[in-house]
Scaffold this active site. Structure first.
Site, PDB file in Angstrom:
ATOM      1  N   GLU A   1       0.993  -1.075  -0.287  1.00 22.08           N
ATOM      2  CA  GLU A   1       0.231   0.140  -0.274  1.00 22.08           C
ATOM      3  C   GLU A   1       1.011   1.290  -0.090  1.00 22.08           C
ATOM      4  OE1 GLU A   1      -4.429  -0.573   1.833  1.00 22.08           O
ATOM      5  OE2 GLU A   1      -2.431  -1.121   3.478  1.00 22.08           O
ATOM      6  N   VAL A   2       2.066   1.054  -0.254  1.00 17.13           N
ATOM      7  CA  VAL A   2       2.816   2.376  -0.941  1.00 17.13           C
ATOM      8  C   VAL A   2       1.816   3.300  -2.558  1.00 17.13           C
ATOM      9  CG1 VAL A   2       5.160   3.558  -1.430  1.00 17.13           C
ATOM     10  CG2 VAL A   2       4.677   1.627   0.010  1.00 17.13           C
TER      11      VAL A   2
END
Lengths: 581, 581
Positions: free
Chosen positions: A347-348
Site C-alpha cells: 500500500e505505497v
C-alpha cells in the site's frame, strides 16, 4: 485416502456417541430450515487426520497412572510438551473418576513418543517432515514421527481423542490407527500489534489456540502507522516516541518469551516491520525519514484520499538505509532461529513521493520516471540489506504486482482480491502468476478474519453459519492456472486479524472458532470438504477449546458443558490457561 | 439546549485535556483518510447530558475522606448504590494519590443525594421522572432528583465526571452544573438466553454495563426453540426436558438475583416467553401442545422453508390455555414488581396450522377462514389471560401487522424492516401506523446488534467505524408521519443481541461499546448528533467501561491505559466486577 474410507470412519466415530453420552453436545433448531450433516463424536479430531481408523470399544485413562514418555532424553520440546499436556488431558475443574472398576486390560497404560531422527530439533523449518502416526492397541499407545515437530502434531491429535464420558471417565477408543500429514506446510496467522496493543498473555493464548488447530507460523505485524510497540535496544526512541505509552510495548524479554512460547509448540514467529508505507509511528521517532508530501509548492500537505501530509519513507535518503541495516540486524539477532523477516512493502501510493521536488530531482538524476522505479530502488536496497545480514525476505505482493522485479527466493504474500479492492483481479490470478514466475507464495486474500460478518447461509434444505460456510468452501487451488511446479510454490496460507477494532477484549473470541475452519482446509485432505458434517466436528472442537481456556465463540446454537465462559467450572480466564500473573 | 451552548461545553471540557494529560488516550491514523471531530475530555459523560456546564479548574478527591450520602435513611436503592460506586470512583489496581498537597478548598468533601419525594421507591416505572441535577461548587456536590431512579442516573453521571490525572490524582471539574433528563423513557436491551445459555455472572455484567449507559429495561428473552432455561416450580418438566442440561438453567433464586441486580440499578426486567411460535423447547416438555404439520395427509412432516414437522402451538387445545394461565401466573408472581410480560407472538407461519385436518375442522366449526383468524383466537385468549392475572402485555408486531385487533394498552415491539425482510415496508411505516392507531411502541428494527459487520465509513474527508456511524445516525422519528400524540406513543427503543452466535465468550465484547452508540440517541437531545465528535467521547467511555471490568471492544485505533484486557492491571475478569465465585 478414499472417500469411502472417510465415510466409514465418520460412522465409526459416530457410534461412540451412542455408547456413551458425554458432556459436550449441541442442539440446533431452525424451525423452517434443517441443520444437515452428521453429528460428531465428542473426540473427533480437528483438523481431520488424513487417515483415521478407530474401534467402537473404549479404553480408559487413570490420571494417577497414565504416562507419556519419549525416546529422547533431555529434549526441551518433548519434555515440556508432555508437561504442558497434563491439564489438556485432564481438564481442571471437571470431574474425572479413577477407572479402577474396569479390568486392567481396559486401562491405557502409556503413550510412547518415538522420534525416528533421535534428534531434539531447535526450531521448525518450512521443509520439515510434519507427519506423524498414532497407534493405540492393547492398552499401549505410540506416537511416531520423524522429528519433534511431527511428534507435537501427534500429541495434539492424541489429546483430542480423549473425552470425558457421561459417567465421568476419561476415555479413548481402544484401538486407533492414524496416519497424518499436512496438505500445506505453511499455515499462518497474522496478528496486528500496532493498531491496538495485544498484551503478552493474549498473544500466548493465541499461540496456544494456534497449536490446537495445527497452525505453525505466527506472523507478527509489529509496526504500522498507529504504534511501534517493539522495543529496540539500538533505537530506544522507536518505542519512546512511537509506542502508545510505556505500558504498550514488548520488551526484549517479552519478545523472547513469545518466540519461545511459540517455538515450544512447533510454531515459527515471523516478525513484520512494514515499510516504506505504514510508517507513521516510525516517523514519530525519526521524522527525517519520512517524505514531505506537497500540495503544489507547499510541503507537508495532506490531499486526502491521495496522501496524508507525511506517510511514507523518503527512499532517496542514505540515513534510511543505514538505519534499516542496523535495525534489521537487531531484528535478525532477536528472532535468531527464524530465517525470514517480513518487510511489508504494501500500500505505497507514489502520489506523495512524486509531489516532492527533492524526489523529482532524484528521479531525474537517476534516470527514473515513476513510482515503480522508486519502489524498485527501495526494495533492491532493503532486500539487499536483508540478504547481507543473512535473512530471507517475505513481502506483500504490492511491489511485485506493480512491476518491481523481486529476486527469486522472496516469498510473496497474496492479499489482494476483487472482494477487497473492486478493481483488482481475483486472488487466484495473482497466485497463479506469482507461483508460475517461480515465487513461493502465501495466500491471505480470502482469509481476512477481522472482517467479521453476521449471517446464516440458508437454502431450502440447509442452514449454516455464513462465515463458516464461506471459508470452509474456499479451496486454495480454485481457478489456479499454474503447472505442477507452480502448485508446489503455493506453500500455504495465512488468516489475518488486522487490529482496527480488535484488542485484548475481543481478539480471542473474534478469531476462534472462525480461524479453525480455515485450519482444516490447510491441513486436511482436499476430500474433507463437507461443511455440513464439518460444522458438527468444529462445534465439538470449539467445546474442546473452551475446556482449554480459549473463549472460542460458537457457530451453532447449543451448548458445551458446565465449563462454558461465565460458568463456575469455566477454564476461560483460569490462571492455568490465561498467563495473567 | 441550544446548539451554541453545546458547542461551548464541548470546548470547555476539551481544555481539561490541555491542563492534565490522563491515562486514557486514543490515536487514530489512517494515512489517506483523516479522523475528524473534536477530541474528548477524559471525563466527558456518556450519554451526553441535556445541559452541562463545567469550569476549567479542578478539584480533587481523597478516597479516605470523600463521602457520598443521601437524605433518605435506610433506603436500599441509595444505600447500595453508594456502596456499589466505591470501586467505580476509585478503580482498583490503579494508583490514586492522596491530594494532601493541595489546599483544602481544592478537595471535594462530599456529595449529597437529595431525593425530593423523600420516598424510597421499590421498582422503576415507565412514567417515573428520570431527571436529575448535579451541582458541584466550593468543594461540595449535590445530586438532586425527584426520586431514587433519577438519583441513580445522577450518581452514574457524577461517577463519569471523575478522572485520574497524569500525576495520579482523582479529579473533577471544580464547578459543575448539569440538568439532565432522557429523550425517551424506555431504553431497552434484549438478551437471548435460549439459543445459547448466558450464565448469571454474564447477565449481571450486562446489567452493570446497561447502567453505565443509562439503559433502563432488560428484556429477557427466556424461551425459544433451542432451549428453555427458566426453571418453573409448577412445571419442572419445562427445564428437565427443555433446557440444554441441568447446568444450563436459571433457578428461581437465579431469577430473583437477576431481577434484584437490575432493580437496584434502576433497571426493569421484562421476561419474554414467546408463543405460539418459537416453542420447540416447550414442545419437548409438552409435545401435545404442538401442532402436527402435514405434508398432504401425512402428519409430522417438514416442508422446509415453509414449516418444520412440528413448530407451533395448537391453538385449538384447551389444555394449552390452562397451562398458559398457570404458567403466566407463576411468571407474574416471579417478576412481581414488573407490570409487563412480553408474550412474543412473532414469526408464526400459518402454513403448518392450515395443513392440519383438526385445525381445518376447527376453522370451519368456528366460522374462521385463515391463519389470521387463528392468531386472533390465540392472542385474544392469551392477552385475556394476561389481563386476568393483572399483567400488561407486550408483543412483537406480527399479529397486529397481520390484521389481528390487539386491545389498546398492548405495547407493540416494531422489529420488521426492509433491511431484515426485503419485502417488508421500512420500520418508520410500522412505527407511524402503530402509534397513530393508539399503541405504545418500542422500536428494535434498526438495532439488531447481533448483526455485527466489520467496516469503515470512508469519505474523502473522514473515516469512522461503519457500525457506529450507522447507528449513531439513526433518528427514531426519521420519516415518522404520525401527529404529536402519536409521537408520544413511541416510548423508546431496544437494542437486541439475538443469541445464535453469542454466548459467554463474546456476549459482552460484542455488545459493548456498540450498544453505547444507540444509548446516546435514546437519552440525549436530538441536537447531540455529530458522530465525528461523539466517537471520541465514546472512546473515552469505552476506556471507562474497561476500568469497570466490562470488556468493551474498541471502535477507534488507539489505547486506554495499563488496565486494558490482558494487562496486569486489567479489571476485566477481576472478581470485584465479574461475579464469578
Amino acid at each position: 485416502m478414499s472417500h469411502t474410507l472417510h465415510f466409514f470412519i465418520s460412522i465409526v466415530l459416530c457410534f461412540v456417541i451412542g455408547i456413551h453420552r458425554v458432556q459436550s453436545e449441541i442442539t440446533y433448531i431452525e424451525a423452517r430450515y434443517p441443520l444437515r450433516g452428521t453429528p460428531s463424536a465428542p473426540n473427533a479430531p480437528w483438523p481431520q487426520p488424513q487417515y483415521l481408523n478407530a474401534s467402537l470399544d473404549l479404553t480408559y485413562i487413570d490420571p494417577d497412572f497414565f504416562i507419556v514418555y519419549s525416546n529422547l532424553r533431555n529434549c526441551d520440546i518433548t519434555d515440556k510438551a508432555i508437561e504442558r499436556y497434563q491439564p489438556l488431558f485432564y481438564p481442571p475443574k471437571l470431574t474425572i473418576r479413577s477407572p479402577d472398576t474396569f479390568d486392567d486390560s481396559r486401562v491405557l497404560i502409556s503413550v510412547l513418543i518415538e522420534i525416528r531422527s533421535k534428534k531434539c530439533d531447535v526450531y521448525p523449518d518450512l521443509h520439515d517432515d510434519q507427519s506423524y502416526n498414532i497407534t493405540i492397541e492393547n492398552a499401549y499407545g505410540k506416537i511416531t514421527a520423524e522429528n519433534v515437530w511431527g511428534a507435537l502434531n501427534g500429541l495434539e491429535t492424541f489429546s483430542q481423542l480423549l473425552f470425558i464420558t457421561e459417567d465421568d471417565y476419561l476415555a479413548i477408543n481402544a484401538s486407533v490407527t492414524i496416519r497424518d500429514w499436512p496438505r500445506f506446510p505453511y499455515r499462518g496467522l497474522l496478528l496486528d500489534s500496532s493498531r491496538h496493543f495485544l498484551p503478552v498473555p493474549i498473544l500466548k493464548q493465541q499461540i496456544d489456540a494456534m497449536s490446537y488447530n495445527k497452525y505453525n507460523v505466527f506472523h507478527w505485524h509489529l509496526s504500522d502507522d498507529q504504534s511501534w510497540p517493539f522495543v529496540s535496544k539500538k533505537f530506544p526512541q522507536l518505542t519512546e516516541k512511537g509506542a502508545f505509552s510505556p505500558d504498550h510495548v514488548y520488551t526484549p524479554e517479552d519478545v523472547q518469551d513469545i518466540i519461545e512460547h511459540a517455538r515450544l509448540r512447533g510454531i515459527r514467529t515471523i516478525p513484520e516491520f512494514d515499510s516504506p508505507g505504514h510508517v507513521a509511528a516510525l516517523g514519530r521517532a525519526f521524522p527525517e525519514f519520512l517524505t514531505d508530501c506537497y500540495n503544489g509548492s507547499t510541503p507537508n500537505q495532506a490531499i486526502y484520499s491521495k496522501h496524508a501530509a507525511r506517510e511514507i519513507i523518503d527512499v532517496t535518503k542514505d540515513e534510511v538505509y543505514k538505519f534499516m541495516k542496523e535495525f534489521l540486524q537487531e531484528v535478525k539477532d532477536t528472532f535468531k532461529y527464524e530465517p525470514y523477516i517480513h518487510l511489508g512493502m504494501d500500500e505505497v501510493t507514489p502520489a506523495c513521493w512524486l509531489s516532492n521536488p527533492n524526489i523529482q530531482k532524484f528521479l531525474k538524476d537517476n534516470n527514473m520516471t515513476n513510482g515503480t522505479d522508486l519502489m524498485t530502488h527501495y526494495s533492491n536496497k532493503i532486500l539487499g540489506i536483508a540478504k547481507s545480514i543473512g535473512a530471507k525476505s517475505m513481502v506483500w505482493q504490492d511491489p511485485w504486482d506493480d512491476g518491481v522485479k523481486l529476486p527469486l527466493g522472496t516469498v510473496i504474500g497474496i492479499w489482494k482480491d476483487t472482494s477487497l479492492l473492486p478493481d483488482s483481479p481475483p486472488w487466484s490470478y495473482f497466485l497463479s502468476k506469482a507461483t508460475s514466475e517461480g515465487y513461493d507464495t502465501v495466500l491471505s486474500a480470502p482469509f481476512y478474519l477481522n472482517m467479521i460478518k453476521y449471517g446464516k447461509y440458508e437454502t431450502n434444505d440447509s442452514v449454516m453459519n455464513l462465515e463458516f460456510f464461506h471459508w470452509y468452501n474456499i479451496d486454495l487451488f480454485a481457478n489456479f492456472t499454474g503447472d505442477d511446479a507452480a502448485r508446489k510454490r503455493l506453500i500455504g496460507a495465512e488468516t489475518t486479524l488486522w487490529g482496527e477494532f480488535v484488542d485484548g477484549t475481543n481478539s480471542l473470541s473474534r478469531l476462534w472458532v472462525r480461524a479453525s475452519g480455515v485450519a482444516e482446509r490447510l491441513w486436511s485432505s482436499i476430500d474433507v470438504n463437507n461443511p455440513e458434517d464439518a460444522q458438527f466436528r468444529l462445534d465439538v472442537h470449539r467445546c474442546r477449546m473452551l475446556r482449554r481456556g480459549i473463549p472460542a465463540a460458537p457457530i451453532l446454537n447449543g451448548y458445551c458443558g458446565p465449563y462454558e465462559a461465565g460458568m463456575k467450572q469455566s477454564m476461560v480466564n483460569d490462571p492455568i490457561f490465561s498467563y495473567i500473573d
